[in-house]
Every structure is written in structure tokens, then in C-alpha cells.
Design a protein around this motif. Structure first.
Motif, short mmCIF file in Angstrom:
data_model
loop_
_atom_site.label_atom_id
_atom_site.label_comp_id
_atom_site.label_asym_id
_atom_site.label_seq_id
_atom_site.Cartn_x
_atom_site.Cartn_y
_atom_site.Cartn_z
N MET A 13 19.13 -22.72 -27.74
CA MET A 13 18.83 -23.53 -26.56
C MET A 13 19.83 -24.70 -26.44
SD MET A 13 15.30 -23.95 -25.04
CE MET A 13 14.31 -25.34 -25.47
N ARG B 1 26.07 -24.91 -20.37
CA ARG B 1 25.72 -25.30 -19.01
C ARG B 1 26.48 -26.55 -18.60
NH1 ARG B 1 20.11 -28.05 -18.88
NH2 ARG B 1 21.40 -29.65 -19.84
N PHE C 43 8.45 -11.89 0.46
CA PHE C 43 7.98 -12.44 1.73
C PHE C 43 8.42 -11.56 2.89
CE2 PHE C 43 8.46 -15.26 5.43
CZ PHE C 43 7.15 -15.66 5.54
N LYS D 166 -16.92 -0.04 19.76
CA LYS D 166 -16.04 -1.19 19.49
C LYS D 166 -14.82 -1.12 20.39
CE LYS D 166 -18.06 -2.67 15.53
NZ LYS D 166 -18.65 -1.48 14.98
N PRO D 167 -14.15 -2.24 20.61
CA PRO D 167 -12.90 -2.20 21.39
C PRO D 167 -11.86 -1.33 20.71
CG PRO D 167 -13.30 -4.40 20.47
CD PRO D 167 -14.51 -3.60 20.22
N PHE E 50 -16.02 -9.69 8.77
CA PHE E 50 -15.62 -8.30 8.97
C PHE E 50 -16.83 -7.36 8.84
CE2 PHE E 50 -14.01 -4.37 6.91
CZ PHE E 50 -13.22 -3.92 7.94
N MET F 24 -9.71 -7.33 13.99
CA MET F 24 -10.67 -7.25 12.90
C MET F 24 -10.58 -5.96 12.09
SD MET F 24 -12.11 -9.86 12.43
CE MET F 24 -11.37 -11.22 13.27
N PHE F 25 -10.93 -4.83 12.76
CA PHE F 25 -11.15 -3.63 11.95
C PHE F 25 -9.90 -3.11 11.25
CE2 PHE F 25 -10.14 -1.81 16.09
CZ PHE F 25 -9.30 -0.78 15.75
N PHE G 111 -13.34 -13.95 5.61
CA PHE G 111 -13.00 -12.80 6.44
C PHE G 111 -13.95 -11.64 6.15
CE2 PHE G 111 -11.04 -8.70 7.09
CZ PHE G 111 -10.76 -8.77 8.44
N ASP H 137 15.11 -21.62 -9.47
CA ASP H 137 14.00 -20.72 -9.21
C ASP H 137 14.53 -19.41 -8.64
OD1 ASP H 137 12.10 -22.42 -10.11
OD2 ASP H 137 11.68 -23.31 -8.15
N TRP I 248 -19.12 -7.90 11.77
CA TRP I 248 -18.48 -7.38 12.98
C TRP I 248 -18.59 -5.85 13.03
CZ3 TRP I 248 -14.60 -4.21 14.71
CH2 TRP I 248 -14.06 -4.47 15.99
N GLU J 216 22.54 -25.44 -23.48
CA GLU J 216 22.71 -26.72 -22.77
C GLU J 216 24.19 -27.14 -22.75
OE1 GLU J 216 20.03 -29.20 -24.91
OE2 GLU J 216 18.30 -28.61 -23.70
N MET K 130 13.69 -28.91 -19.36
CA MET K 130 13.77 -30.00 -20.33
C MET K 130 13.99 -31.33 -19.62
SD MET K 130 15.09 -29.09 -23.86
CE MET K 130 13.54 -29.59 -24.50
N GLU L 285 15.70 -24.03 -17.92
CA GLU L 285 16.26 -25.37 -17.67
C GLU L 285 17.52 -25.56 -18.50
OE1 GLU L 285 13.10 -24.82 -18.28
OE2 GLU L 285 11.91 -25.74 -16.68
N SER M 174 -8.53 -4.52 18.02
CA SER M 174 -9.05 -5.84 17.71
C SER M 174 -8.34 -6.28 16.43
CB SER M 174 -10.56 -5.76 17.48
OG SER M 174 -10.94 -6.61 16.43
N PHE N 126 -7.77 -4.76 9.76
CA PHE N 126 -7.22 -5.74 8.82
C PHE N 126 -7.09 -5.23 7.38
CE2 PHE N 126 -6.78 -9.43 6.21
CZ PHE N 126 -5.83 -10.16 6.91
N PRO N 127 -8.10 -4.53 6.84
CA PRO N 127 -7.92 -4.03 5.47
C PRO N 127 -6.66 -3.19 5.31
CG PRO N 127 -10.21 -3.84 6.09
CD PRO N 127 -9.47 -4.25 7.32
#
Lengths: 424, 179
Positions: free
Chosen positions: B21, B28, B62, B91-92, A270, B97-98, A266, B54, A273, B25, A1, B48, B95, B100-101
Motif C-alpha cells: 500500500m 501514485r 443506469f 381494465k383500461p 397495485f 399500473m398493471f 406501489f 469511483d 387496483w 502511494e 486514506m 485511495e 395504464s 409495472f412488474p
């Protein structure tokens, strides 16, 4: 608010001193002209890079307008008008495309190698000659601009008509246009990017090239939108309708497209590659030479990791808008990354070895690149500003404008009920 | 023993989201820390009004995501190029790359775990007993009533003062909830 209303009024941003900037930028056209006369090939590639960059912004804006109508998204109402104006720059981009068309019709140097290759001796071209021949190229190029002209203008004209009439019919028409428009948009964008950028290496295959360009385009457009919204809020044009949550929403969509772009690019890498077929790998092998390797790394870390990690937090998405400098850094970085991406696609064609100076990418290429950006940017900004100033800055009578502003408008029945209650 | 029963908090009932509400307030602004609002549906702006920041759950996601990303790469490296090296398609052995999925899936999986277990941890769930659940009046919170509950454990809680505050906020009914 309380967080939505800023108590301390900021000083209004006055951009009068900058009004002449587009004209000054357009002076760089002189450098382009010198480039066109003396180094036509260098001019062609750098001009094309700039052109694809600005095409991204207009197509990205067109997509966001279509998206707004498709999903009936209330939060986008305040920013829709300037997006409509940017989308309507497509016919002007058609004008900017003319040098490339004329260049190809009368020039001695072809920036598209397939134009001078012989399909009878070149198998890769022979099988694709239905698409890759000059006649089809010209017709499709002109057709694409015509379609975009119609689509962007019809999306804007009904929106402008609603400012006058306030009629819900306009919204319904726009929804139907958007529903058809999203298909037209997908097909035309893919065609455009295949003809103008991918066909530089006509031997190559990639089924996700269209969506790859699309993802980068919308990403850049959202950063630009963020900056424009921050500026127009301070100049007062959008001050009544833009709220903190508008920036949060633009930021969230920008974040989503950061991931989407990375996912698409990617995936393209991918698959190529993993399959390891020479018809496909040559494209990336060329881009691992010399400076193109660094540009590739810049795209991985600057186009994805940096914005991804720094925009993870919700408060960052909102708070960048509190400072115009931070918003400018966000948009500037997105522009730089997208331009690097366009360069990564186009410039290895004339400079496959990726060396700097001498035979390789030189100072003059850089000067021409900047000049092309400045000239097109100045020209498009001039048209945009003229359009923006001569119309209301946001949709005045959109059915969802009150909701976007965060105010509750009582229904007529509610007003009557209250009046009856007070009488009794 | 009946005398051992402590008061858990003060339950105030409101009839409209707006009233609840505004009451939030007030509570609060009065500086209470151990209190909550219960509504039958999400009320926009309540965060609020309650002065909630948050959510911190993002940090758990994370952390989970970063762990998944690292573990995914380590796992593939260990299996494919260290413990049992096998050349596939020329392939190496390793890497970025491969795998990654798989790494990506691990990132998503562990960040989802981080989010869900982080949420449970922050909410102190699962909780087998809550005093509010044996209060008959409180059933209305899943129907058409809005409740503000202030715990007696709040340092600012005082029997008379808190009652007065909630009454001034326009509550329609008030009662003490037993622990």
C-alpha cells in the motif's frame, strides 16, 4: 486514506443561540388549545397527523438500534447513542397521545368513525368488533406504549452501562434483546398503526399497511439521522468518530429505504387496483378527489423519483454531508414527504371531497397542523436534548468503536511480539 | 527472434499488504498512469492509495436500466393496446399500473446487463493473453505475495528511476516482465 482526514479545520458550530427554540416552539400549544376548544374535530385529525409523524421517528430509531445489534454493524456505532435517545422518547409520545385518548373518552366528536357506529347495523364493523371496540382500543394503546418504554429503555440502559464497565456482557445482552425485540417491534408497530391510523377507515383491508408505515418511518428517520450526524459532527460531539464513510452508509440505507417504501406503497396500490374490489378500492378512490390527487402525485414523484434519481450516485450520498444546508434540505424534504404521506392517510377522512376552503381543507387546518408539529417537535426536542447532554454522545466502550473510527488497535499478543522482536 | 522481445514492465514484489500500500502511494504520487497492484485478497484503502476514482460502471447500469424501463412500457403498450388489444377484467387497455412488474423486471435485467457488460468493457475483457501470466514469480499473487507492476509504456517510466523508486518503497524482489 487521505480522503478521510479533513486537513482544513472547520469552525466549530455553536448552537447556543438556538437553545431556546424548543421552548418557543412549544408556545404553539396555545393555538392547539384554541383548536381543541372551538374546533375539536379539526384539532383531532391534525393532531393525530402530527402524532403519527413523530411516532415514525421514534419507532424508526428503535428499529435502527435493533438492527445495529442484530447485524453487529460496526458503522452504526457512532450514531447509535442519539438513536437510542430518540427511541426512548416513546413514553413521552404516550403522554402526547393522552389528548387523543381523553378526547375519545369524553369528547362529543369521534375522530374514529367506528367508535360511534353501531356494530349491529354495520356489517364491516360487526366482523371486526373483537378488535374495534373502545375497551380493547384503550388497553392496546396503553400496552403498546408500555412495551416500547421497556424495549427502548432496556436497549439504552445496557448501552449506557457499557460506557462505564466496558464489559462485553452488555453487548451480548443487547443482542439477545434485539433478537426478541425485532419480533416485538414488528407486532407492536403493526398494531399501533392499525389502531391509530388505519382504523379511521375500518371497512378497509390492507395486509401491508404495517410494513408500509414502517418503510416510511425508517426512511424519514434515516434522513433525520443524516442531518443530526452532520450537525453533531460540527458541534464536536461526534467529531472524533464520524467519518465520510458514515454518511455514505447512512445515505445508502436511506436510498435503499426510498426504493423499499416505493415498492411497498406501489404493491399496496397495485394489488388493490388489479383486484378492483369495492371494499378496497374506495380508499384510493377517495384519495383521487381534489387536492388528494396532487398529494398522491407529490408522494410518487417527491417521495420516490426525486430522491431515487438524485441519490443514485455514490459521491452525492457522501457530499451532501459536506454542507449543513444540503443536509438540512435532504432531511427537510424527507420530513415534508413523510408528513404529506401521513396527511394522505388521515386527512381524506374528514375531507373526502378534497376541496380547498369552505367545507374542505382550510387555512385553519393548516395552522393547526403546523402548530401540532411545532408543539410536539419542541416538546420532544427538549426531552431529547436533556438526555443527549447528560450522557456521553457516542458509545464509549463499544467493542467495535475503534473499527468505526477507522483505527487499528493492536492486540496484546501483537504488542508482545513486537516487544520481543525489538529485544532480540 | 530473441531480440524482438520487448520488456512489458517492471514487477516488484512485497511481502505485506502495508508495504504494497505504501509503495502504491509512492507510485501514485510520482504520477504514473499505466501501473497496477496485484494482491491475494482485497486490501482496504488500496483504491485511495492507488488514487483510483469511483468506478464508471454505474453509468452503464443506469443506461441499461433506463432502456429497460422504456422498452418494457413500449412492449406492453404495443402488444396489449395497439397490435392486439384485449380487454381484461374491464381494465383500461393501457395504464401505468398493471405492466409495472414487467417493466420493473426489464429495468433490473437490462441494468444488470449494463453492469456486467460495462464492467467487461471497462476492464477490456475478455483478454486472451497477458504478459504477467507467463511470469513464474507472479504465481505468488494468488498465494501470499503482493505485486506492483509498472508498465514500460508509461510516459514516466525510466529503467533506473523506476527501479530506484520501487526499491525505496521497500520491495523484496524485482524483475523485468517480458511482453
Amino acid at each position: 486514506m487521505s480522503s478521510d482526514t479533513n486537513n482544513a479545520p472547520e469552525p466549530k458550530l455553536d448552537l447556543a443561540n438556538w437553545a431556546n427554540l424548543p421552548n418557543k416552539l412549544m408556545l404553539s400549544g396555545i393555538i392547539l388549545l384554541i383548536g381543541l376548544i372551538f374546533t375539536p374535530e379539526k384539532f383531532g385529525y391534525t393532531y393525530l397527523t402530527g402524532f403519527m409523524f413523530f411516532l415514525s421517528l421514534t419507532l424508526g430509531s428503535m428499529f435502527l438500534v435493533i438492527l445495529h445489534h442484530l447485524f453487529d454493524a460496526y458503522w452504526m456505532v457512532p450514531i447509535r447513542r442519539f438513536l437510542e435517545h430518540i427511541a426512548c422518547l416513546t413514553p413521552w409520545l404516550g403522554v402526547l397521545f393522552l389528548p387523543i385518548l381523553i378526547f375519545m373518552a369524553f369528547g362529543h366528536v369521534d375522530i374514529y368513525p367506528w367508535m360511534s357506529a353501531d356494530p349491529e347495523t354495520d356489517h364491516a364493523l360487526h366482523v371486526k368488533k373483537v378488535m374495534f371496540n373502545k375497551g380493547v382500543f384503550y388497553v392496546v394503546s396503553i400496552l403498546l406504549f408500555a412495551v416500547w418504554w421497556w424495549l427502548s429503555n432496556s436497549l439504552r440502559s445496557h448501552s449506557l452501562a457499557q460506557d462505564e464497565s466496558g464489559s462485553a456482557a452488555c453487548t451480548h445482552v443487547l443482542r439477545r434483546r434485539a433478537a426478541a425485540g425485532i419480533f416485538i417491534f414488528a407486532v407492536t408497530l403493526t398494531l399501533g398503526v392499525i389502531y391509530w391510523m388505519k382504523s379511521l377507515e375500518y371497512q378497509w383491508f390492507s395486509t401491508m399497511y404495517g410494513v408500509y408505515y414502517f418503510a416510511g418511518s425508517v426512511w424519514t428517520t434515516l434522513a433525520t439521522t443524516y442531518l443530526l450526524a452532520a450537525i453533531l459532527k460540527r458541534t464536536g460531539h461526534l467529531a472524533p468518530v464520524i467519518r465520510e464513510t458514515t454518511f455514505k452508509d447512512i445515505g445508502t440505507l436511506f436510498f435503499a429505504f426510498t426504493v423499499f417504501y416505493a415498492y411497498i406503497h406501489f404493491s399496496q396500490y397495485f394489488l388493490i387496483w388489479n383486484a378492483a374490489i369495492p371494499e378496497e378500492t374506495f380508499w384510493y378512490v377517495k384519495r383521487e378527489n381534489g387536492i388528494w390527487w396532487s398529494v398522491g402525485m407529490l408522494i410518487i414523484f417527491g417521495h420516490f423519483f426525486l430522491p431515487f434519481l438524485s441519490l443514485l450516485r455514490i459521491d452525492i450520498k457522501k457530499n451532501i454531508s459536506l454542507s449543513l444546508y444540503y443536509s438540512l434540505i435532504l432531511a427537510g424534504w424527507a420530513w415534508l414527504m413523510h408528513y404529506a404521506d401521513m396527511t394522505y392517510n388521515i386527512m381524506p377522512v374528514p375531507y373526502p371531497k378534497g376541496t380547498l376552503g369552505g367545507e374542505g381543507y382550510g387555512l385553519w387546518d393548516f395552522v393547526l397542523s403546523i402548530s401540532a408539529l411545532a408543539f410536539m417537535g419542541g416538546f420532544l426536542a427538549k426531552v431529547f436534548l436533556r438526555n443527549f447532554i447528560s450522557h456521553p454522545p457516542y458509545p464509549q466502550k463499544d467493542p467495535r468503536i475503534a473499527e468505526a473510527m477507522g483505527v487499528y488497535v493492536e492486540l496484546e499478543s501483537e504488542v508482545e511480539d513486537k516487544a520481543n522482536a525489538s529485544k532480540a | 527472434m530473441i531480440n524482438d522481445i520487448q520488456a512489458y514492465g517492471l514487477l516488484a514484489e512485497f511481502h505485506t499488504p502495508a508495504d504494497a500500500m505504501h509503495a502504491a502511494e509512492k507510485v501514485r504520487d510520482a504520477g504514473f498512469t499505466r501501473w497496477d497492484v496485484h494482491t491475494p485478497f482485497p486490501v482496504h484503502g488500496m483504491d485511495e492509495a492507488m488514487g483510483l476514482k469511483d468506478s464508471k460502471v454505474g453509468w452503464f447500469s443506469f443506461l441499461g436500466g433506463s432502456t429497460g424501463f422504456t422498452l418494457g412500457y413500449l412492449m406492453i403498450w404495443f402488444m396489449n393496446s395497439y397490435n392486439y388489444p384485449i380487454v381484461v377484467g374491464g381494465k383500461p387497455l393501457m395504464s401505468p399500473m398493471f405492466p409495472f412488474p414487467v417493466v420493473y423486471e426489464m429495468t433490473i435485467l437490462l441494468s444488470a446487463f449494463g453492469a456486467i457488460f460495462g464492467m467487461l468493457f471497462m476492464n477490456r475483457l475478455p483478454k486472451l493473453y497477458h504478459p504477467l501470466l507467463k511470469n513464474c514469480r507472479f504465481k505468488g499473487a494468488t498465494h501470499d505475495k503482493f505485486y506492483v507492476i509498472i508498465e514500460t509504456a508509461d510516459p514516466r517510466y525510466s529503467d533506473a528511476g523506476t527501479r530506484e523508486l520501487l526499491e525505496s518503497a521497500g520491495c523484496k524482489h524485482m524483475e523485468t516482465v517480458e511482453d
